[in-house]
Write an enzyme that holds these catalytic residues in place. Structure first.
Site, PDB file in Angstrom:
ATOM      1  N   HIS A  56       0.800  -1.136  -0.071  1.00 28.90           N
ATOM      2  CA  HIS A  56       0.184   0.094  -0.061  1.00 28.90           C
ATOM      3  C   HIS A  56       0.912   1.173  -0.089  1.00 28.90           C
ATOM      4  O   HIS A  56       2.041   1.254   0.467  1.00 28.90           O
ATOM      5  CB  HIS A  56      -0.763   0.098   1.019  1.00 28.90           C
ATOM      6  CG  HIS A  56      -1.959  -0.967   1.464  1.00 28.90           C
ATOM      7  ND1 HIS A  56      -1.345  -2.294   2.218  1.00 28.90           N
ATOM      8  CD2 HIS A  56      -3.058  -1.238   1.357  1.00 28.90           C
ATOM      9  CE1 HIS A  56      -2.529  -2.964   2.179  1.00 28.90           C
ATOM     10  NE2 HIS A  56      -3.454  -2.491   1.793  1.00 28.90           N
ATOM     11  N   MET A  90       2.640  -6.035  -7.247  1.00 28.49           N
ATOM     12  CA  MET A  90       1.153  -5.438  -7.222  1.00 28.49           C
ATOM     13  C   MET A  90       1.233  -4.502  -6.262  1.00 28.49           C
ATOM     14  O   MET A  90       2.198  -4.129  -5.343  1.00 28.49           O
ATOM     15  CB  MET A  90       0.217  -6.427  -6.885  1.00 28.49           C
ATOM     16  CG  MET A  90      -1.345  -6.116  -6.479  1.00 28.49           C
ATOM     17  SD  MET A  90      -1.543  -5.396  -4.851  1.00 28.49           S
ATOM     18  CE  MET A  90      -2.087  -6.827  -3.752  1.00 28.49           C
ATOM     19  N   HIS A 222     -12.502 -13.877   2.210  1.00 32.69           N
ATOM     20  CA  HIS A 222     -13.709 -13.047   1.797  1.00 32.69           C
ATOM     21  C   HIS A 222     -14.673 -13.940   1.369  1.00 32.69           C
ATOM     22  O   HIS A 222     -15.831 -13.699   1.995  1.00 32.69           O
ATOM     23  CB  HIS A 222     -13.277 -11.930   0.929  1.00 32.69           C
ATOM     24  CG  HIS A 222     -12.472 -11.044   1.389  1.00 32.69           C
ATOM     25  ND1 HIS A 222     -11.493  -9.925   0.756  1.00 32.69           N
ATOM     26  CD2 HIS A 222     -11.532 -11.108   2.585  1.00 32.69           C
ATOM     27  CE1 HIS A 222     -10.654  -9.407   1.442  1.00 32.69           C
ATOM     28  NE2 HIS A 222     -10.611  -9.859   2.713  1.00 32.69           N
ATOM     29  N   ASP A 247      -5.755 -13.287  -3.935  1.00 34.65           N
ATOM     30  CA  ASP A 247      -5.305 -13.194  -2.323  1.00 34.65           C
ATOM     31  C   ASP A 247      -5.550 -14.652  -1.615  1.00 34.65           C
ATOM     32  O   ASP A 247      -6.599 -14.971  -1.099  1.00 34.65           O
ATOM     33  CB  ASP A 247      -5.788 -12.102  -1.648  1.00 34.65           C
ATOM     34  CG  ASP A 247      -5.329 -10.825  -1.743  1.00 34.65           C
ATOM     35  OD1 ASP A 247      -4.426 -10.780  -2.617  1.00 34.65           O
ATOM     36  OD2 ASP A 247      -5.895  -9.748  -1.172  1.00 34.65           O
ATOM     37  N   ASP A 257     -12.908 -11.686   9.532  1.00 32.36           N
ATOM     38  CA  ASP A 257     -11.708 -11.805   8.580  1.00 32.36           C
ATOM     39  C   ASP A 257     -10.536 -12.451   9.317  1.00 32.36           C
ATOM     40  O   ASP A 257      -9.918 -11.570  10.034  1.00 32.36           O
ATOM     41  CB  ASP A 257     -11.522 -10.601   8.085  1.00 32.36           C
ATOM     42  CG  ASP A 257     -10.510 -10.789   6.516  1.00 32.36           C
ATOM     43  OD1 ASP A 257     -10.438 -12.023   6.243  1.00 32.36           O
ATOM     44  OD2 ASP A 257      -9.967 -10.048   6.444  1.00 32.36           O
ATOM     45  N   ASP A 259      -7.624 -13.944   7.938  1.00 28.47           N
ATOM     46  CA  ASP A 259      -6.322 -14.078   7.260  1.00 28.47           C
ATOM     47  C   ASP A 259      -5.491 -15.111   7.773  1.00 28.47           C
ATOM     48  O   ASP A 259      -4.205 -14.738   8.080  1.00 28.47           O
ATOM     49  CB  ASP A 259      -5.817 -12.567   7.316  1.00 28.47           C
ATOM     50  CG  ASP A 259      -6.617 -11.718   6.667  1.00 28.47           C
ATOM     51  OD1 ASP A 259      -7.147 -11.850   5.643  1.00 28.47           O
ATOM     52  OD2 ASP A 259      -6.687 -10.412   7.160  1.00 28.47           O
ATOM     53  N   ASP A 289      -2.145 -12.967   1.295  1.00 22.36           N
ATOM     54  CA  ASP A 289      -2.640 -11.796   2.126  1.00 22.36           C
ATOM     55  C   ASP A 289      -3.068 -12.368   3.490  1.00 22.36           C
ATOM     56  O   ASP A 289      -4.223 -12.643   3.566  1.00 22.36           O
ATOM     57  CB  ASP A 289      -3.538 -11.310   1.429  1.00 22.36           C
ATOM     58  CG  ASP A 289      -4.267  -9.967   2.043  1.00 22.36           C
ATOM     59  OD1 ASP A 289      -3.523  -9.755   3.186  1.00 22.36           O
ATOM     60  OD2 ASP A 289      -5.313  -9.356   1.863  1.00 22.36           O
TER      61      ASP A 289
HETATM   62  C1  GCO Z   1      -8.549  -7.145   4.152  1.00 19.75           C
HETATM   63  C2  GCO Z   1      -7.968  -7.123   2.708  1.00 19.75           C
HETATM   64  C3  GCO Z   1      -6.663  -6.172   2.644  1.00 19.75           C
HETATM   65  C4  GCO Z   1      -6.559  -6.027   1.207  1.00 19.75           C
HETATM   66  C5  GCO Z   1      -5.499  -5.093   0.909  1.00 19.75           C
HETATM   67  C6  GCO Z   1      -4.798  -4.882  -0.433  1.00 19.75           C
HETATM   68  O1  GCO Z   1      -9.468  -7.738   4.312  1.00 19.75           O
HETATM   69  O2  GCO Z   1      -7.906  -6.735   5.090  1.00 19.75           O
HETATM   70  O3  GCO Z   1      -7.959  -8.586   2.234  1.00 19.75           O
HETATM   71  O4  GCO Z   1      -5.452  -6.871   3.034  1.00 19.75           O
HETATM   72  O5  GCO Z   1      -6.295  -7.074   0.509  1.00 19.75           O
HETATM   73  O6  GCO Z   1      -5.557  -3.860   1.614  1.00 19.75           O
HETATM   74  O7  GCO Z   1      -5.961  -4.046  -0.955  1.00 19.75           O
HETATM   75 MN    MN Z   2      -6.898  -9.238   0.582  1.00 21.86          MN
HETATM   76 MN    MN Z   3      -8.725  -9.943   3.875  1.00 19.59          MN
END
Ligand code: GCO
Ligand code: MN
Ligand code: MN
Length: 387
Positions: A56, A90, A222, A247, A257, A259, A289
């Site tokens: 970012h 990216m 997601h 991702d 979420d 991750d 991600d």
């Molecule tokens: C989330 C998102 C982010 C985006 C990232 C790139 O749920 O936090 O997945 O991690 O992928 O901001 O745009």
């Molecule tokens: Mn993401």
């Molecule tokens: Mn995410």
């Protein structure tokens, strides 16, 4: 080592600056480990056999700092890329952290916030082009509502489209070799997010001025949050030529979420996902991600990164073995898997419609057919479990 499980640059594994180095902050607690400097991050990636890095704007260059400082921050990152051979795969914009984005960015009700959001993307597109990033991700972090009363959703979609059309116009005008990838998410941090799923985003793209410049960056977590099969969604994105980026992470259904490390939860969907990606000709990044468990730190965060790549390679190997297994081929034939690839009626003509109307079928015999899906699926499970 050639066990096939050692990550190498040709596997195109990439990580975002905000992932392995995530300090572990959550809504209930502060950071549990120090952040990683982008230069150390890039060196760490090279050490574990990764290929690419994403960022970012605010991960790399201090938001609001004087131009000279931002240039220096960018230059030392560029030097680290040159030193290690890590590719910038990216770029994306932070349109969610600063409190001004609390009502949204492209879809904030405040016109000046909307204009600033587009300005922030324009400026970072120049950085993305300088670093050679071919894909620009737009995750709609704050684009959404808590109260349905707070926005007219059709106006919000107009403003979303206006932003995308403007950004595409800029990229064309500059001659940048950049495509956009929308990242759907059903909720979090907003109660309801605009473009909540792969399907919504695919439909939206058709309404844009330059639909060929915009595709998807779907994320395992997601779609899973929404109770959908990520595998099926990615397959449709591929079918429509819209898988521009991906991702990879993991997630328990119905939770916030998470991750999680890729392959740590939904192994069966992940198996089919990797099989699909490897067979489809998708040659973009395998981008993770995800973030380490909050109670890990030190070398543990690199164990996390190695684990994401290792599981991907294991699943790719299992997928190859699965497809070569004669018992699987036989079971797939019984299930009619190859049959679905045959055309049903061909293109319409008055003749073929007339012939089809005259044809006689035996519904009871058709109903008698069994598909052997239990045996086929057990072969999947056996393969994944390694027996
Ligand atoms: C989330 C998102 C982010 C985006 C990232 C790139 O749920 O936090 O997945 O991690 O992928 O901001 O745009
Ligand atoms: Mn993401
Ligand atoms: Mn995410």
């Amino acid at each position: 080592m050639s066990d096939g499980l050692t990550p190498r640059p040709e596997h195109k594994f990439s990580f975002g600056l905000w992932t392995i180095g995530h300090p572990g902050r959550d809504p209930f607690g502060d950071a549990t480990r120090p952040p990683i400097d982008p230069v150390d991050f890039v060196r760490g990636l090279a050490k574990i056999g990764a290929w690419g890095v994403s960022f970012h704007d605010d991960d790399l260059m201090t938001f609001g700092a004087p131009e000279s400082q931002r240039r220096a921050e960018l230059d030392r990152f560029k030097a680290a890329l040159a030193e290690t051979g890590i590719v910038c795969s990216m770029a994306t914009t932070n349109l969610f952290w600063h409190p001004m984005f609390k009502d949204g960015a492209f879809t904030s009700n405040d016109r000046n916030v909307r204009r600033l959001a587009i300005q922030k993307v324009l400026r970072n597109l120049d950085v993305a082009a300088e670093l050679g990033a071919p894909t620009y991700v737009l995750w709609g972090g704050r684009e959404g509502v808590e109260s349905a009363a707070s926005k007219e959703p059709r106006d919000a979609l107009d403003r979303y489209k206006e932003a995308l059309d403007f950004l595409c116009g800029y990229v064309r005008d500059q001659g940048y070799a950049i495509r956009f990838a929308l990242e759907p998410k059903p909720n979090e941090p907003r109660g309801d997010t605009f473009l909540p799923t792969i399907g919504h985003a695919l439909g939206f793209i058709q309404m844009l001025e330059y639909p060929e410049m915009v595709g998807l960056n779907p994320e395992v977590a997601h779609e899973t949050m929404a109770g959908l099969s990520f595998y099926q969604g990615v397959a449709q994105a591929l079918w429509q030529g819209k898988l521009f980026h991906i991702d990879l992470n993991d997630q328990k259904i119905g939770r916030y979420d998470q991750d999680l490390r890729f392959g740590s939860e939904g192994i069966k969907d992940d198996f089919f996902l990797v099989r699909l990606l490897e067979a489809s000709g998708y040659d973009g990044p395998r981008h993770f991600d995800a973030r380490p468990y909050r109670n890990d730190g030190g070398e543990g965060i690199w164990d996390f990164a190695r684990g994401c790549m290792r599981t991907y390679l294991v699943l790719a190997q299992k997928a190859r073995e699965y497809d070569l297994d004669p018992r699987v081929q036989e079971a797939m034939a019984k299930a009619g898997v190859p049959e679905l690839a045959e055309s049903t009626v061909g293109r319409y003509s008055a003749d073929s419609a007339a012939r089809l109307k005259a044809e006689s079928f035996e519904p009871d015999r058709l109903a008698d057919r069994t598909y052997g899906n239990e045996a086929l699926d057990q072969l999947v499970i056996d393969r994944i479990l390694g027996v």
